[in-house]
Design a protein around this motif. Structure first.
Motif, PDB file in Angstrom:
ATOM      1  N   SER A 129       0.847  -1.193   0.000  1.00  7.39           N
ATOM      2  CA  SER A 129       0.000   0.000   0.000  1.00  7.39           C
ATOM      3  C   SER A 129       0.882   1.242   0.000  1.00  7.39           C
ATOM      4  CB  SER A 129      -0.914   0.005   1.234  1.00  7.39           C
ATOM      5  OG  SER A 129      -1.814  -1.080   1.190  1.00  7.39           O
ATOM      6  N   ILE A 130       0.240   2.375  -0.180  1.00  3.47           N
ATOM      7  CA  ILE A 130       0.955   3.646  -0.224  1.00  3.47           C
ATOM      8  C   ILE A 130       0.321   4.584   0.793  1.00  3.47           C
ATOM      9  CG2 ILE A 130      -0.538   4.477  -2.092  1.00  3.47           C
ATOM     10  CD1 ILE A 130       1.845   5.992  -3.219  1.00  3.47           C
ATOM     11  N   MET A 131       1.142   5.287   1.549  1.00  6.63           N
ATOM     12  CA  MET A 131       0.661   6.217   2.572  1.00  6.63           C
ATOM     13  C   MET A 131       0.433   7.572   1.925  1.00  6.63           C
ATOM     14  SD  MET A 131       2.461   7.239   6.190  1.00  6.63           S
ATOM     15  CE  MET A 131       1.637   8.326   7.369  1.00  6.63           C
ATOM     16  N   LEU A 132      -0.824   7.988   1.866  1.00  3.93           N
ATOM     17  CA  LEU A 132      -1.213   9.221   1.195  1.00  3.93           C
ATOM     18  C   LEU A 132      -1.660  10.279   2.193  1.00  3.93           C
ATOM     19  CD1 LEU A 132      -3.404   7.636  -1.625  1.00  3.93           C
ATOM     20  CD2 LEU A 132      -1.043   8.447  -1.852  1.00  3.93           C
ATOM     21  N   VAL A 133      -1.288  11.528   1.925  1.00  2.00           N
ATOM     22  CA  VAL A 133      -1.739  12.660   2.738  1.00  2.00           C
ATOM     23  C   VAL A 133      -2.156  13.784   1.798  1.00  2.00           C
ATOM     24  CG1 VAL A 133      -0.230  12.060   4.671  1.00  2.00           C
ATOM     25  CG2 VAL A 133       0.588  13.654   2.929  1.00  2.00           C
ATOM     26  N   PRO A 134      -2.944  14.757   2.273  1.00  2.00           N
ATOM     27  CA  PRO A 134      -3.329  15.885   1.418  1.00  2.00           C
ATOM     28  C   PRO A 134      -2.111  16.732   1.062  1.00  2.00           C
ATOM     29  CG  PRO A 134      -4.722  15.739   3.377  1.00  2.00           C
ATOM     30  CD  PRO A 134      -3.567  14.818   3.600  1.00  2.00           C
ATOM     31  N   ASN A 135      -2.182  17.427  -0.036  1.00  2.00           N
ATOM     32  CA  ASN A 135      -1.105  18.353  -0.395  1.00  2.00           C
ATOM     33  C   ASN A 135      -0.962  19.463   0.638  1.00  2.00           C
ATOM     34  OD1 ASN A 135      -0.316  17.075  -2.794  1.00  2.00           O
ATOM     35  ND2 ASN A 135      -1.902  18.109  -3.982  1.00  2.00           N
ATOM     36  N   SER A 136      -2.027  19.730   1.378  1.00  2.00           N
ATOM     37  CA  SER A 136      -2.009  20.773   2.396  1.00  2.00           C
ATOM     38  C   SER A 136      -1.360  20.326   3.703  1.00  2.00           C
ATOM     39  CB  SER A 136      -3.432  21.243   2.692  1.00  2.00           C
ATOM     40  OG  SER A 136      -4.228  20.144   3.148  1.00  2.00           O
ATOM     41  N   SER A 228       5.592  -1.863   1.944  1.00  2.00           N
ATOM     42  CA  SER A 228       6.390  -3.077   1.773  1.00  2.00           C
ATOM     43  C   SER A 228       7.665  -2.970   2.609  1.00  2.00           C
ATOM     44  CB  SER A 228       6.737  -3.273   0.297  1.00  2.00           C
ATOM     45  OG  SER A 228       7.190  -2.066  -0.282  1.00  2.00           O
ATOM     46  N   ALA A 229       8.318  -4.115   2.835  1.00  2.00           N
ATOM     47  CA  ALA A 229       9.518  -4.134   3.666  1.00  2.00           C
ATOM     48  C   ALA A 229      10.648  -3.328   3.033  1.00  2.00           C
ATOM     49  CB  ALA A 229       9.963  -5.571   3.902  1.00  2.00           C
ATOM     50  N   GLY A 247      11.145  -2.943  10.772  1.00  2.00           N
ATOM     51  CA  GLY A 247      10.276  -4.097  10.981  1.00  2.00           C
ATOM     52  C   GLY A 247       8.855  -3.895  10.504  1.00  2.00           C
ATOM     53  N   TYR A 248       8.494  -2.658  10.156  1.00  2.00           N
ATOM     54  CA  TYR A 248       7.126  -2.418   9.678  1.00  2.00           C
ATOM     55  C   TYR A 248       6.944  -3.025   8.286  1.00  2.00           C
ATOM     56  CZ  TYR A 248       2.737  -0.244   8.366  1.00  2.00           C
ATOM     57  OH  TYR A 248       1.440  -0.050   7.971  1.00  2.00           O
ATOM     58  N   GLU A 249       5.832  -3.714   8.097  1.00  2.00           N
ATOM     59  CA  GLU A 249       5.494  -4.261   6.786  1.00  2.00           C
ATOM     60  C   GLU A 249       4.016  -4.606   6.734  1.00  2.00           C
ATOM     61  OE1 GLU A 249       6.840  -7.813   3.627  1.00  2.00           O
ATOM     62  OE2 GLU A 249       7.538  -7.858   5.709  1.00  2.00           O
ATOM     63  N   SER A 250       3.373  -4.234   5.662  1.00  2.00           N
ATOM     64  CA  SER A 250       1.978  -4.610   5.451  1.00  2.00           C
ATOM     65  C   SER A 250       1.760  -4.798   3.958  1.00  2.00           C
ATOM     66  CB  SER A 250       1.020  -3.542   5.983  1.00  2.00           C
ATOM     67  OG  SER A 250      -0.320  -3.885   5.675  1.00  2.00           O
ATOM     68  N   ASN A 251       1.425  -6.013   3.579  1.00  2.00           N
ATOM     69  CA  ASN A 251       1.125  -6.326   2.190  1.00  2.00           C
ATOM     70  C   ASN A 251      -0.199  -7.069   2.106  1.00  2.00           C
ATOM     71  OD1 ASN A 251       3.563  -5.484   0.730  1.00  2.00           O
ATOM     72  ND2 ASN A 251       4.587  -7.083   1.920  1.00  2.00           N
ATOM     73  N   THR A 252      -0.898  -6.861   1.027  1.00  2.00           N
ATOM     74  CA  THR A 252      -1.955  -7.796   0.668  1.00  2.00           C
ATOM     75  C   THR A 252      -1.264  -8.899  -0.110  1.00  2.00           C
ATOM     76  OG1 THR A 252      -3.703  -6.127   0.554  1.00  2.00           O
ATOM     77  CG2 THR A 252      -4.045  -8.165  -0.680  1.00  2.00           C
ATOM     78  N   TRP A 253      -1.230 -10.095   0.453  1.00  2.00           N
ATOM     79  CA  TRP A 253      -0.573 -11.195  -0.249  1.00  2.00           C
ATOM     80  C   TRP A 253      -1.611 -12.030  -0.995  1.00  2.00           C
ATOM     81  CZ3 TRP A 253      -2.621 -15.774   1.080  1.00  2.00           C
ATOM     82  CH2 TRP A 253      -3.098 -15.957   2.387  1.00  2.00           C
ATOM     83  N   PHE A 254      -1.147 -12.730  -1.995  1.00  2.00           N
ATOM     84  CA  PHE A 254      -1.992 -13.637  -2.779  1.00  2.00           C
ATOM     85  C   PHE A 254      -1.349 -15.019  -2.747  1.00  2.00           C
ATOM     86  CE2 PHE A 254      -2.266  -9.378  -4.494  1.00  2.00           C
ATOM     87  CZ  PHE A 254      -3.627  -9.165  -4.619  1.00  2.00           C
TER      88      PHE A 254
END
Length: 325
Positions: A129-136, A228-229, A247-254
């Motif tokens: 995933s991607i961490m998104l924030v407002p341009n503001s 991702s790692a 150590g942070y990691e979060s994926n949607t795995w298949f």
């Protein structure tokens, strides 16, 4: 005498046929189309991935692989179809972290056991995933955002695609490891949260990479990191959260599964076809455009990965008192 001899020969043939049923089945496999069950609606990431993979794997196996969408109950309906299917290799499941890691931790009412009722075949891919924030947002980097959140406890919020989803859990894992507090605002899908994120009503969203990145490329939102790692080839300019939070990691795995007791020869044959397909340049290119990183593994490696992933999410669910409602 003749009748007695005939009976003995028939008995020997029958016994031999019975003892070699599994081997004979594997040797003849596949002699008809294979059904690949996708436990989510058509058009989603899992469905598109299944269609890309099934075409090449079908070529390797020498048969057609037909994708069948059986959505509902967070993937439980389609998963149950495969759990109760004959163990002959003609019904397979494209499972995800939602069906085999998160779902079992959220409820004990699943009609199957994710370990006992399935045969692992291969870990086929990951979608960060991607961490998104407002341009503001006053934060231009991940470290700046964490510092800003710590200075403003209780004032920030995050959007998700609903309670108990991978989007919420990704954010909660981030909160836990970063030591920050954000209020959860659930939506019925991340697409519905984007306008509020753009306007600044929402402070952060952990969206899937392929759906979130275009908003960054178009200048509508700012990306701080990927989950991702390590950095991903799809957006190498973005740091991994793990660069700031080790150590942070979060994926949607298949992962590809069959019903329980799937013969080892069939597992080996499908596993080889899948891993060869994932290494194919054409497949890798198509998956890259979907924001999916091909993996490929042994059945044991898939089982080990899922066990570790399930334990991680179970701990977050318990720690944060998360429910699917």
């Amino acid at each position: 005498m003749f009748s007695r001899r005939k009976l003995i020969i028939s008995a020997v043939i029958a016994a031999g046929a019975g003892s070699g049923t599994g081997a004979a089945l594997a040797q003849a496999y596949p002699n008809k189309p294979v059904r690949l069950v996708v436990p989510f609606p058509a058009g989603g990431a899992t469905d598109i991935f299944a269609r890309v993979l099934s075409q090449k794997v079908g070529e390797k196996l020498g048969t057609a692989i037909v994708v069948e969408n059986r959505p509902g109950a967070g993937g439980a309906i389609g998963s149950d179809v495969v759990a109760k299917a004959p163990a002959d290799g003609y019904t397979l499941l494209l499972a995800t972290s939602s069906t085999h890691s998160i779902g079992p931790a959220l409820t004990s009412r699943l009609p199957y056991d994710t370990v006992r009722d399935f045969t692992p075949i291969s870990h086929v891919g990951n979608a960060p995933s991607i961490m998104l924030v407002p341009n503001s947002s006053p934060a231009k980097t991940l470290k700046e955002w964490i510092d800003y959140a710590k200075k403003n406890p209780g004032k920030l919020n995050y959007a998700s695609s609903g309670p108990g989803t991978i989007v919420q859990l990704t954010a909660e894992l981030f909160k836990s490891q970063a030591g920050v507090f954000m209020v959860h605002i659930p939506y019925k899908g991340t697409a519905l949260a984007i306008p509020d994120l753009v306007s600044g009503k929402v402070d952060v969203l952990f969206d899937s990479l392929p759906t979130g990145l275009p908003h960054v490329r178009e200048g509508r939102l700012r990306a701080l990191a990927v989950t991702s790692a390590k950095r991903t080839a799809m957006a190498p300019e973005l740091p991994a959260i793990a660069e700031v939070l080790p150590g942070y990691e979060s994926n949607t795995w298949f992962g590809l599964y069959g019903p329980k007791a799937l013969p080892a020869d069939i597992v080996a044959r499908v596993n080889a076809a899948v891993n060869q397909s994932l290494a194919d340049p054409e497949v890798k290119d198509k998956l890259a455009r979907l924001g999916i990183e091909p993996v490929g593994s042994t059945p044991a490696q898939l089982a080990q990965m899922v066990a570790a992933d399930a334990a991680k999410w179970r701990a977050i669910i318990v720690e944060r008192k998360i429910t699917g409602e």
